[in-house]
Design a protein around this motif. Sequence first.
Motif, PDB file in Angstrom:
ATOM      1  N   VAL A  70       0.841  -1.205   0.000  1.00 55.05           N
ATOM      2  CA  VAL A  70       0.000   0.000   0.000  1.00 55.05           C
ATOM      3  C   VAL A  70       0.874   1.252   0.000  1.00 55.05           C
ATOM      4  CG1 VAL A  70      -1.657   1.332   1.371  1.00 55.05           C
ATOM      5  CG2 VAL A  70      -1.986  -1.118   1.051  1.00 55.05           C
ATOM      6  N   LEU A  71       1.940   1.251   0.796  1.00 54.76           N
ATOM      7  CA  LEU A  71       2.841   2.396   0.838  1.00 54.76           C
ATOM      8  C   LEU A  71       3.502   2.624  -0.521  1.00 54.76           C
ATOM      9  CD1 LEU A  71       4.168   4.558   2.613  1.00 54.76           C
ATOM     10  CD2 LEU A  71       5.973   2.897   3.091  1.00 54.76           C
ATOM     11  N   GLY A  77       2.383   5.587  -7.195  1.00 57.29           N
ATOM     12  CA  GLY A  77       1.184   5.681  -8.013  1.00 57.29           C
ATOM     13  C   GLY A  77       0.583   4.329  -8.302  1.00 57.29           C
ATOM     14  N   PHE A  78      -0.569   4.358  -8.869  1.00 53.63           N
ATOM     15  CA  PHE A  78      -1.327   3.142  -9.106  1.00 53.63           C
ATOM     16  C   PHE A  78      -1.218   2.653 -10.542  1.00 53.63           C
ATOM     17  CE2 PHE A  78      -3.063   4.866  -5.283  1.00 53.63           C
ATOM     18  CZ  PHE A  78      -3.263   3.742  -4.495  1.00 53.63           C
ATOM     19  N   SER A  83      -5.445   9.453 -17.861  1.00 52.29           N
ATOM     20  CA  SER A  83      -6.766   9.213 -17.295  1.00 52.29           C
ATOM     21  C   SER A  83      -7.821   8.905 -18.352  1.00 52.29           C
ATOM     22  CB  SER A  83      -7.216  10.412 -16.464  1.00 52.29           C
ATOM     23  OG  SER A  83      -7.277  11.558 -17.286  1.00 52.29           O
ATOM     24  N   GLY A  84      -7.674   9.421 -19.546  1.00 52.11           N
ATOM     25  CA  GLY A  84      -8.713   9.224 -20.553  1.00 52.11           C
ATOM     26  C   GLY A  84      -8.281   8.288 -21.652  1.00 52.11           C
ATOM     27  N   GLY A  85      -9.106   7.305 -21.948  1.00 56.36           N
ATOM     28  CA  GLY A  85      -8.792   6.381 -23.019  1.00 56.36           C
ATOM     29  C   GLY A  85      -8.882   7.042 -24.383  1.00 56.36           C
TER      30      GLY A  85
END
Length: 142
Positions: A70-71, A77-78, A83-85
């Motif tokens: 998690v850290l 980042g994930f 962000s947009g396809g």
Amino acid sequence: MEHKRDIEKRIEGKVEYYVTKIFKVVIMAILFIALFLLANYVLMRLWNWLMPELFGLATVTYWQALGILVLAKLIFGFGGGDSGGKSKRKKRRKSSHECGSLRRDFAEWKHYDQFWKEEGEEAYKAYVERIKNADHGTRQEE
């Protein structure tokens, strides 16, 4: 009566559609959680296998490995990236149109081997000689 059966069939179809959708969502959520827990277990095993031996660090428990995971996700980042396809598709489409003038017909390359056999090696040797002569000429001037 006919109208009632039509309505019942439509409602039955919608219920079946939503039940299958909900079932798929639940299965996907369970699968996601299982993969997350498995990734955490793999992280713990890798840590306990490598880190104590390489860096002299202590081994970690499953829950400590979860905290590390998690850290790391919070810090690094994930992995979402853009962000947009739509923007990715637009960029890809735009870049393919931009370099259209730079693209070549690679069908011409089928003649490359034959050219190299007939003229290429001689042309290369002549080029190297020109460079040597030009380089030699500049050295004499100095």
